[in-house]
Enzyme design. Structure first.
Site, PDB file in Angstrom:
ATOM      1  N   GLU A 290       0.816  -1.209   0.000  1.00  0.00           N
ATOM      2  CA  GLU A 290       0.000   0.000   0.000  1.00  0.00           C
ATOM      3  C   GLU A 290       0.854   1.265   0.000  1.00  0.00           C
ATOM      4  O   GLU A 290       0.817   2.033   0.957  1.00  0.00           O
ATOM      5  CB  GLU A 290      -0.901   0.018   1.242  1.00  0.00           C
ATOM      6  CG  GLU A 290      -1.852  -1.150   1.305  1.00  0.00           C
ATOM      7  CD  GLU A 290      -2.662  -1.201   2.584  1.00  0.00           C
ATOM      8  OE1 GLU A 290      -3.814  -1.637   2.530  1.00  0.00           O
ATOM      9  OE2 GLU A 290      -2.131  -0.805   3.646  1.00  0.00           O
ATOM     10  N   PRO A 291       1.618   1.482  -1.052  1.00  0.00           N
ATOM     11  CA  PRO A 291       2.453   2.674  -1.066  1.00  0.00           C
ATOM     12  C   PRO A 291       1.621   3.949  -1.210  1.00  0.00           C
ATOM     13  O   PRO A 291       0.685   3.996  -2.004  1.00  0.00           O
ATOM     14  CB  PRO A 291       3.322   2.467  -2.310  1.00  0.00           C
ATOM     15  CG  PRO A 291       2.493   1.603  -3.209  1.00  0.00           C
ATOM     16  CD  PRO A 291       1.718   0.695  -2.290  1.00  0.00           C
ATOM     17  N   ARG A 330       3.321  19.628   8.114  1.00  0.00           N
ATOM     18  CA  ARG A 330       4.227  18.559   8.538  1.00  0.00           C
ATOM     19  C   ARG A 330       5.423  19.033   9.367  1.00  0.00           C
ATOM     20  O   ARG A 330       5.916  18.294  10.206  1.00  0.00           O
ATOM     21  CB  ARG A 330       4.694  17.727   7.326  1.00  0.00           C
ATOM     22  CG  ARG A 330       3.543  16.944   6.702  1.00  0.00           C
ATOM     23  CD  ARG A 330       3.992  15.939   5.652  1.00  0.00           C
ATOM     24  NE  ARG A 330       4.740  14.847   6.213  1.00  0.00           N
ATOM     25  CZ  ARG A 330       6.046  14.679   6.105  1.00  0.00           C
ATOM     26  NH1 ARG A 330       6.784  15.558   5.431  1.00  0.00           N
ATOM     27  NH2 ARG A 330       6.634  13.657   6.662  1.00  0.00           N
ATOM     28  N   CYS A 361      -1.555  32.726  12.611  1.00  0.00           N
ATOM     29  CA  CYS A 361      -1.278  33.329  13.910  1.00  0.00           C
ATOM     30  C   CYS A 361      -0.825  32.241  14.879  1.00  0.00           C
ATOM     31  O   CYS A 361      -1.521  31.920  15.857  1.00  0.00           O
ATOM     32  CB  CYS A 361      -2.522  34.008  14.437  1.00  0.00           C
ATOM     33  SG  CYS A 361      -3.273  35.053  13.213  1.00  0.00           S
ATOM     34  N   TYR A 390       0.787  13.864   1.750  1.00  0.00           N
ATOM     35  CA  TYR A 390       0.470  14.404   3.084  1.00  0.00           C
ATOM     36  C   TYR A 390       0.608  15.924   3.165  1.00  0.00           C
ATOM     37  O   TYR A 390       0.976  16.465   4.206  1.00  0.00           O
ATOM     38  CB  TYR A 390       1.325  13.711   4.159  1.00  0.00           C
ATOM     39  CG  TYR A 390       1.211  12.211   4.104  1.00  0.00           C
ATOM     40  CD1 TYR A 390       0.007  11.585   4.403  1.00  0.00           C
ATOM     41  CD2 TYR A 390       2.281  11.412   3.726  1.00  0.00           C
ATOM     42  CE1 TYR A 390      -0.127  10.209   4.324  1.00  0.00           C
ATOM     43  CE2 TYR A 390       2.156  10.026   3.644  1.00  0.00           C
ATOM     44  CZ  TYR A 390       0.950   9.431   3.954  1.00  0.00           C
ATOM     45  OH  TYR A 390       0.835   8.069   3.869  1.00  0.00           O
TER      46      TYR A 390
HETATM   47  C1  LIG Z   1      -0.365   5.406   5.967  1.00  0.00           C
HETATM   48  C2  LIG Z   1      -0.701   4.071   5.484  1.00  0.00           C
HETATM   49  C3  LIG Z   1      -0.206   3.634   4.257  1.00  0.00           C
HETATM   50  C4  LIG Z   1       0.701   4.456   3.384  1.00  0.00           C
HETATM   51  O1  LIG Z   1       1.948   4.666   3.942  1.00  0.00           O
HETATM   52  P1  LIG Z   1       3.114   5.409   3.132  1.00  0.00           P
HETATM   53  O2  LIG Z   1       4.185   5.585   4.112  1.00  0.00           O
HETATM   54  O3  LIG Z   1       2.547   6.692   2.641  1.00  0.00           O
HETATM   55  O4  LIG Z   1       3.490   4.507   1.991  1.00  0.00           O
HETATM   56  C5  LIG Z   1      -0.594   2.380   3.820  1.00  0.00           C
HETATM   57  N1  LIG Z   1      -1.406   1.602   4.562  1.00  0.00           N
HETATM   58  C6  LIG Z   1      -1.907   1.984   5.760  1.00  0.00           C
HETATM   59  C7  LIG Z   1      -2.793   1.082   6.504  1.00  0.00           C
HETATM   60  C8  LIG Z   1      -1.565   3.234   6.256  1.00  0.00           C
HETATM   61  O5  LIG Z   1      -2.038   3.613   7.447  1.00  0.00           O
END
Ligand SMILES: *Cc1c(COP(=O)(O)O)cnc(C)c1O
Length: 431
Positions: A290-291, A330, A361, A390
């Protein structure tokens, strides 16, 4: 230059995908998010191609929508053949509104409400990634009511310290996500899930953290999940078809950050998994990843117009920009590093030490401290790199500051993907 899709033209201006950033700032106004679409697509292909090659057919990346969510992103993902994870009904709605196929969506979240669960089932999302018992029973009941069998993955916690920031380290046992393997709770959870008649368990999910620079924590996760899967097979007779290893590969925010070799890491991970499966005689599962960050972060940058310099004698000089924590929280949240450039004077020597401050502010509204730029003047264009992940996704209307537009650059041309918020948008929900 830190990235090769960035350059400097004859006028000494920063370019992205061959397009002059000062032209973009002039045309669309600032602050402005700029995404190099060609780079996004390239990043998608790195995952698609290498995962298929190394883990086999059916193993694909799911883009983590929380990193960057708007309709245009889903159209790109669909064309590139990615699936996607959504973490809220709002992300789900956005994907559906873009015409993304629901069967390619994975619905995350550690507290899906009854309404969310019904909405997800009604939309026909491919998989729910179930976090807890409450979700299991509500989902099972609603699927039964609808007469469908819902495919699910079960979120487990491998108990890994991914050596990243605590705020983005989600693989530890003591966190609000998933079911810990070590305490035995994950086994109980799987047992309960397998008893649900309207749920079809496909496998397990774990996400160990973010901004991870090497493959070791992922190998550790595979070890633990495979060990767990073997126990599940022994005790419950269930064989997982899918391991979803979550996201987390890091990106370079500054020159000193390492460059992650994603193909190399995927290859190592695949070998590791194959060996582990062979050693335990476990049928090799389909692998999902899940990138988020590593698909979009380096494709994005933010352009600001400088307001001027304020020296605080005996301390430091602040340069103000026309955005700040409202478009990029961030640094305020976790002191993230960024590379900051003077986009309209790239050839001038960066010999002026300053701190970039936003317009809220809040004394914490900083983008970066003590960086080197050519001495800024009012009207200069300041670029902050690597803001594709993000940033837009975390933007807000604090101080009633409008969210910036998102402009995409593709094959040397630019187009608007998300328009800038207007003052009317700000009062649109006010009665
Ligand atoms: C945040 C998150 C991601 C993505 O993470 P990256 O660091 O942006 O690749 C994938 N899966 C889950 C469950 C997450 O919480």
């Amino acid at each position: 230059m830190i990235y090769n899709h960035l350059g400097v033209n004859e006028q000494g201006h920063l370019t992205v995908g061959g397009v002059d950033t000062t032209y973009l700032a002039e045309k669309y106004g600032t602050p402005l998010y700029v995404m190099d679409e060609d780079k996004v697509r390239k990043n998608c292909r790195v995952y698609i191609e290498n995962m298929k090659e190394q883990f086999g057919e059916g193993s694909i990346p799911l883009f983590a929508g929380k990193a960057l969510c708007f309709k245009g992103m889903y159209r790109i993902l669909e064309e590139e053949g990615l699936s996607a994870d959504v973490v809220s009904p709002g992300e789900l709605y956005t994907a559906m509104a873009a015409g993304f196929p629901p069967e390619r969506l994975y619905f995350h979240g550690n507290n899906k409400t009854d309404e969310d669960i019904r909405y997800g089932v009604d939309c026909g999302v491919g998989y729910f990634i179930v976090d807890n018992y409450n979700e299991l029973s509500v989902l099972d009941a609603y699927a039964g009511e609808k007469g469908v069998v819902q495919k699910v993955l079960l979120r487990v916690t491998p108990g890994i310290d991914s050596h990243t920031l605590k705020a983005i380290n989600t693989g530890r046992i003591d966190c609000q996500f998933g079911n810990p393997i070590e305490t035995g709770q994950a086994m109980e959870f799987v047992k309960t899930a397998l008893e649900k008649t309207n749920l079809d368990v496909w496998g397990f999910h774990s996400h160990i953290g973010s901004q991870i620079f090497n493959v070791k924590p992922f190998c550790d996760a595979v070890d633990i999940i495979l060990g767990f899967s073997n126990q599940v097979r022994e005790q419950l007779g269930f064989v997982a078809r899918v391991f979803n290893l979550g996201g987390g590969f890091g990106v370079r925010y500054v020159e000193s950050d390492p460059q992650v070799d994603i193909p190399g890491n995927i290859q190592l991970l695949a070998r590791y998994l194959q060996d582990g499966c062979a050693a335990t005689n476990y049928p090799q599962p389909t692998i999902l990843m899940e990138p988020g960050r590593s698909i979009v972060a380096d494709a994005g940058l933010t352009l600001y117009t400088a307001g001027g310099v304020k020296p605080i004698q005996g301390y430091r000089s602040y340069v103000t920009v026309d955005g700040g924590m409202t478009d990029n929280p961030r640094y305020a949240l976790y002191q993230s590093n960024y590379t900051v450039l003077m986009a309209n004077r790239m050839n001038d020597s960066a010999d002026f030490t300053c701190t970039v401050a936003g317009r809220c502010c809040e004394s914490g509204d900083l983008i970066q401290e003590n960086i080197q730029l050519p001495e800024p003047k009012r009207g200069d264009i300041i670029a902050v790199l690597t803001t594709g992940a993000y940033n837009f996704a975390m933007s807000m209307n604090y101080n009633r500051i409008c969210r910036p537009a998102v402009v995409m650059v593709r094959e040397g041309k630019d187009y608007l993907a998300v328009r800038r918020q207007t003052f009317e948008d700000l009062v649109a929900c006010d009665l």
